[in-house]
Design a protein around this motif. Sequence first.
Motif, PDB file in Angstrom:
ATOM      1  N   ALA A   1      74.492  24.983  43.320  1.00 34.68           N
ATOM      2  CA  ALA A   1      73.053  25.212  43.168  1.00 34.68           C
ATOM      3  C   ALA A   1      72.286  24.757  44.405  1.00 34.68           C
ATOM      4  O   ALA A   1      71.330  25.409  44.831  1.00 34.68           O
ATOM      5  CB  ALA A   1      72.540  24.489  41.928  1.00 34.68           C
ATOM      6  N   PHE A   2      72.700  23.631  44.979  1.00 36.84           N
ATOM      7  CA  PHE A   2      72.059  23.165  46.216  1.00 36.84           C
ATOM      8  C   PHE A   2      72.230  24.191  47.327  1.00 36.84           C
ATOM      9  O   PHE A   2      71.268  24.565  48.005  1.00 36.84           O
ATOM     10  CB  PHE A   2      72.649  21.825  46.639  1.00 36.84           C
ATOM     11  N   LEU A   3      73.455  24.678  47.516  1.00 32.81           N
ATOM     12  CA  LEU A   3      73.707  25.621  48.597  1.00 32.81           C
ATOM     13  C   LEU A   3      73.012  26.957  48.368  1.00 32.81           C
ATOM     14  O   LEU A   3      72.719  27.681  49.329  1.00 32.81           O
ATOM     15  CB  LEU A   3      75.213  25.833  48.766  1.00 32.81           C
ATOM     16  N   ALA A   4      72.746  27.291  47.113  1.00 37.71           N
ATOM     17  CA  ALA A   4      72.027  28.525  46.800  1.00 37.71           C
ATOM     18  C   ALA A   4      70.521  28.370  46.966  1.00 37.71           C
ATOM     19  O   ALA A   4      69.797  29.371  47.036  1.00 37.71           O
ATOM     20  CB  ALA A   4      72.328  28.952  45.365  1.00 37.71           C
ATOM     21  N   SER A   5      70.060  27.147  47.059  1.00 43.07           N
ATOM     22  CA  SER A   5      68.617  26.878  47.072  1.00 43.07           C
ATOM     23  C   SER A   5      68.032  26.918  48.476  1.00 43.07           C
ATOM     24  O   SER A   5      68.749  26.903  49.478  1.00 43.07           O
ATOM     25  CB  SER A   5      68.339  25.507  46.453  1.00 43.07           C
ATOM     26  N   ASP A   6      66.716  26.892  48.522  1.00 43.21           N
ATOM     27  CA  ASP A   6      66.026  26.853  49.808  1.00 43.21           C
ATOM     28  C   ASP A   6      66.233  25.519  50.515  1.00 43.21           C
ATOM     29  O   ASP A   6      66.060  25.424  51.725  1.00 43.21           O
ATOM     30  CB  ASP A   6      64.531  27.114  49.594  1.00 43.21           C
ATOM     31  N   ASP A   7      66.614  24.489  49.761  1.00 43.81           N
ATOM     32  CA  ASP A   7      66.888  23.191  50.378  1.00 43.81           C
ATOM     33  C   ASP A   7      68.043  23.263  51.361  1.00 43.81           C
ATOM     34  O   ASP A   7      68.138  22.431  52.270  1.00 43.81           O
ATOM     35  CB  ASP A   7      67.213  22.148  49.300  1.00 43.81           C
ATOM     36  N   ALA A   8      68.927  24.246  51.198  1.00 37.75           N
ATOM     37  CA  ALA A   8      70.096  24.400  52.073  1.00 37.75           C
ATOM     38  C   ALA A   8      69.891  25.509  53.098  1.00 37.75           C
ATOM     39  O   ALA A   8      70.868  26.059  53.615  1.00 37.75           O
ATOM     40  CB  ALA A   8      71.335  24.673  51.242  1.00 37.75           C
ATOM     41  N   ARG A   9      68.649  25.817  53.397  1.00 39.50           N
ATOM     42  CA  ARG A   9      68.364  26.970  54.263  1.00 39.50           C
ATOM     43  C   ARG A   9      68.929  26.832  55.678  1.00 39.50           C
ATOM     44  O   ARG A   9      69.106  27.840  56.377  1.00 39.50           O
ATOM     45  CB  ARG A   9      66.849  27.204  54.328  1.00 39.50           C
ATOM     46  N   PHE A  10      69.215  25.582  56.123  1.00 42.81           N
ATOM     47  CA  PHE A  10      69.746  25.394  57.474  1.00 42.81           C
ATOM     48  C   PHE A  10      71.177  24.865  57.436  1.00 42.81           C
ATOM     49  O   PHE A  10      71.654  24.236  58.366  1.00 42.81           O
ATOM     50  CB  PHE A  10      68.847  24.429  58.264  1.00 42.81           C
ATOM     51  N   VAL A  11      71.870  25.167  56.333  1.00 40.50           N
ATOM     52  CA  VAL A  11      73.265  24.755  56.168  1.00 40.50           C
ATOM     53  C   VAL A  11      74.125  26.006  56.086  1.00 40.50           C
ATOM     54  O   VAL A  11      73.940  26.834  55.196  1.00 40.50           O
ATOM     55  CB  VAL A  11      73.463  23.919  54.874  1.00 40.50           C
ATOM     56  N   THR A  12      75.059  26.150  57.009  1.00 41.40           N
ATOM     57  CA  THR A  12      75.954  27.308  56.951  1.00 41.40           C
ATOM     58  C   THR A  12      77.276  26.977  57.633  1.00 41.40           C
ATOM     59  O   THR A  12      77.345  26.116  58.512  1.00 41.40           O
ATOM     60  CB  THR A  12      75.316  28.556  57.577  1.00 41.40           C
ATOM     61  N   GLY A  13      78.329  27.651  57.178  1.00 38.63           N
ATOM     62  CA  GLY A  13      79.661  27.421  57.728  1.00 38.63           C
ATOM     63  C   GLY A  13      80.280  26.116  57.277  1.00 38.63           C
ATOM     64  O   GLY A  13      81.276  25.666  57.857  1.00 38.63           O
ATOM     65  N   GLU A  14      79.747  25.515  56.222  1.00 40.80           N
ATOM     66  CA  GLU A  14      80.209  24.195  55.797  1.00 40.80           C
ATOM     67  C   GLU A  14      81.138  24.256  54.595  1.00 40.80           C
ATOM     68  O   GLU A  14      81.064  25.164  53.774  1.00 40.80           O
ATOM     69  CB  GLU A  14      79.019  23.299  55.463  1.00 40.80           C
ATOM     70  N   ARG A  15      81.964  23.248  54.496  1.00 43.00           N
ATOM     71  CA  ARG A  15      82.853  23.046  53.355  1.00 43.00           C
ATOM     72  C   ARG A  15      82.511  21.704  52.731  1.00 43.00           C
ATOM     73  O   ARG A  15      82.647  20.672  53.372  1.00 43.00           O
ATOM     74  CB  ARG A  15      84.304  23.046  53.821  1.00 43.00           C
ATOM     75  N   ILE A  16      82.029  21.734  51.506  1.00 41.07           N
ATOM     76  CA  ILE A  16      81.663  20.505  50.813  1.00 41.07           C
ATOM     77  C   ILE A  16      82.711  20.232  49.744  1.00 41.07           C
ATOM     78  O   ILE A  16      82.877  21.015  48.808  1.00 41.07           O
ATOM     79  CB  ILE A  16      80.257  20.595  50.180  1.00 41.07           C
TER      80      ILE A  16
END
Length: 245
Positions: A221-236
């Motif tokens: 849900a975090f990665l789908a949200s606007d809060d993660a707008r500058f997160v890409t290519g990551e593995r959590i």
Amino acid sequence: MGVALVTGASRGLGAEIARRLAGDGWAVAVNYLPDRADAERVVAAIVAGGGVAEAFRADVTDETAVAALVAHVEDRLGPVRVLVPNATGPQPSKPALEVSWSDHLDQLRFFVKSPTLLMHAVMPAMRRLGGGRIVQIGSDMPERAEPGMSAYAAAKAAQMSLTRTWARELGPLGVTVNLVAPGWIPVERHAAVAAEHVDAYRRDVPLGRMGTPAEVADVVAFLASDDARFVTGERITVNGGHTLG
């Protein structure tokens, strides 16, 4: 907010992810294949909570079926802004000396072919809308190197490579691509696992307990949200520190 498509969402992690995204305001396309009743229960729970969801049957390893699925979702709910390729198949344990190329293909079909087909199908709408989110569901198995799971681990490692490369290629189009890597999160398919195996795994988790589907869904849900707008290519990784070494 828009539409989220979650594959393999009739039970397990997929069902929890679907419910969580719906709770955030996404209209959720609940993809299933074998059992419509399970998918309908997920949809009913979402609707009862005030959300929007519909069930969509499709084999997401089949090119024609995937194209038809996305077209149907767009017709019923609207363009897909969030894609969560979660569907999986059997994950048999087999010694490396017995693993065949067909065994590898069985895993690659779900973790490379299916995400690729889905990405191709949703990208036209994401491009029109100026962006979107792809959140893959991976695994910590490549790090664990568990004997008997070489085909599964290899396919999951390939899925992470897809994520990183897609992040570079799709970033200019406004699409972020990330991967959530759960450890062993017990769901329905693990009901027959002996208690001693669960206890042995738990002892190696620094946080001292098993994770829950909701904890995986929270990260999605975090990665789908606007809060993660500058997160890409990551593995959590979501495993309570199990692979810290």
